[in-house]
Write an enzyme that holds these catalytic residues in place. Structure first.
Site: not given
Ligand SMILES: O=C(NCCCOc1c(-c2ccc(O)c(O)c2)oc2cc(O)cc(O)c2c1=O)[C@@H]1CCCN1C(=O)/C=C/c1ccc(O)c(O)c1
Ligand SMILES: [Ca+2]
Length: 482
Positions: A193, A230
């Site tokens: 993330d 990401e």
């Protein structure tokens, strides 16, 4: 770090957003395993801040307070049970790893496992982390930093979050300890993330310290974790996805943005003839592809007007194209219903997540959309598995929004987004026979519940896709001949 280590013949991952571990284990055994799904992305399993003042918003899962495996999805024992049962069913588990930051001040200070922290002093006793484990001087990322200042994007804080210093040996140690515990429990890899907010060099050091996958869970000896980072990069930012794509795979946000534009009518489908790196996308093996994700399906995420389950016909068309096309490693979104873009998953009066109900027609209830259980979607997962590593051949289009192509001699798809019928004799590349259209129905006993396509000895068939048909795609493949 670019191989998902799917069980042989499997190709597609589904993001079971906010599902509980016990429900995921059951879904692996009753649906995902039998239907040939390759893997599942799960919500972050580490303890997060419980933000009751905002009625448990979906993004509280992205507010870490410790690396203890205790969230509203379940505890460590339930986590271990899920991974074992899913691997046994042939379905891999990928963990959403939140390692850029720790939670900041959101007016609360108790985590989903009861841990507390003193945010104002950067003190997280359950890890433990203290002030010098975070970047200093403290700064907050401003809007124009994304365009001007790559160092601020990495070293300053995302909204209200304390920014860890992954350059510190101690911090690297705590992060790799957390990720290695998950690897030893049998997971196949990680979503990183907010990777854009960490230095590639620091991430590389962390990845190199990760254990090989656990051979007791069916992985080959020396298998490295599959990692997809990401990086929201639609171009024009100071940080580029290319800084990360040499380390591991990267989320290709341009893909879902462009595909949405084609299937919502802003661009013509005929332009998809060279879809892939020619459109400025990453190399196929580097790309984790998707139409929508947990963030941009709520409208404010990257990519603008992204198709979601809320526009079902166009969405199913885009998903079918993604699964029929050889580019990238696709991920399906599986959502809960929402009106408020902050809303978290369906929950009872005590704040416990409510399990999805499975209806008699195999769809979901209790506020869960379960896109992965839509026939037009799970049948295309099987199509992608059958297509294997064939390329695209025999592309046809009508010069606007009617297109068709083959995958080797394994499968054939057609799409119609014009407002007049598609009714044409086309090459399907398949052996002669009667095939069930897997979009409008499925093969049952020795018949088809939907359209039947008769392929002649020359591989050609009359393909009919009405502008007002329930779906805008048609797909046939080997093994579905009636
Ligand atoms: O308005 C918000 N945030 C500010 C704008 C979005 O910025 C965030 C980005 C972000 C957005 C765009 C970018 O180009 C970018 O590099 C980063 O990534 C995050 C990642 C996290 O793990 C946790 C977060 O709170 C965020 C976040 O707030 C609301 C309230 C707090 C959470 N949140 C959110 O909107 C939460 C969004 C979120 C959460 C998890 C994600 O994986 C994600 O991609 C976005
Ligand atoms: Ca950072």
């Amino acid at each position: 770090h670019k191989d998902p280590h799917y069980m042989s013949g499997r190709t597609t991952m589904v993001h079971l957003f906010e599902w509980k571990w016990d429900d995921i284990a059951a879904e692996c055994e009753r649906f995902l395993g039998p239907r040939g799904f390759g893997g599942i992305q799960i919500s972050p399993p580490n303890e997060n801040l419980a933000i009751r003042s905002r009625n448990r918003p979906w993004w509280e899962r992205y507010q870490p307070i410790s690396y203890r495996l205790v969230t509203r999805s379940g505890n460590e024992q339930q986590f271990e049970n899920m991974v074992r049962r899913c691997n046994n069913a042939g379905v891999r588990i990928y963990v959403d790893a939140i390692i850029n930051h720790m939670t900041g001040t959101w007016g609360e200070n108790v985590g989903t496992g009861g841990s507390t922290a003193d945010f104002n002093n950067w003190y997280y006793p359950a890890v433990p982390y203290g002030r010098n484990d975070f970047n200093s001087p403290q700064c907050v990322i401003q809007g124009n930093d994304y365009q001007c200042c790559a160092d601020r994007v990495r070293n300053c804080e995302l909204s209200g979050l304390k920014d860890l210093n992954q350059g510190s040996e101690y911090v690297r140690g705590k992060i790799t300890e957390y990720m290695n515990r998950l690897i030893d429990l049998g997971v196949a890899g990680f979503r990183i993330d907010a990777a854009k907010h960490m230095w590639p060099g620091d991430l590389s050091a962390i990845y190199s310290r990760l254990n090989n996958l656990n051979t007791n869970h069916g992985f080959s000896h020396g298998a490295r974790p599959y990692i997809y980072q990401e990086v929201i990069d639609l171009g024009g930012e100071a940080v580029s996805r290319n800084e990360y794509s040499s380390l591991a795979a990267v989320t290709e946000f341009k893909y879902g943005m462009e595909l949405s534009r084609c299937f919502n009518g802003q661009n013509q489908l005929r332009w998809l003839v060279n879809f892939g790196p020619n459109w400025g996308f990453l190399a196929s093996n580097d790309a984790l592809t998707f139409v929508d994700n947990h963030d941009n399906q709520r409208g404010h995420g990257a990519g603008g007007n992204i198709l979601t389950h809320k526009r079902a016909k166009q969405y199913k068309g885009a998903i079918a194209f993604m699964l029929a096309h050889p580019y990238g490693r696709p991920q399906l979104m599986s959502s809960f219903s929402f009106h408020d873009t902050e809303a978290g998953p369906p929950m009872d009066s005590n704040g416990n997540i409510i399990s999805p109900a499975i209806n008699s027609d195999n769809t979901c209830g209790n506020g869960w959309v379960c896109e992965h259980r839509w026939r037009q979607i799970y049948q295309m997962v099987a199509f992608r598995n059958v297509a294997g590593n064939t390329g695209i051949n025999d592309w046809w289009d009508n010069g606007s929004n009617q297109i068709a192509f083959c995958r080797g001699g394994q499968g054939f798809v057609a799409f119609n987004n014009d407002n007049w019928d598609l009714n044409t004799n086309l090459q399907t590349c398949l052996p002669a026979g009667r095939y069930c259209d897997v979009i409008s129905g499925e093969k049952r006993n020795n018949g088809c519940t939907g359209k039947v396509i008769t392929v002649g000895g020359d591989g050609r068939a009359q393909i009919v896709l009405g502008a007002n048909d329930y779906d805008m795609a048609l797909a046939i493949h080997r093994g579905q001949d009636s």
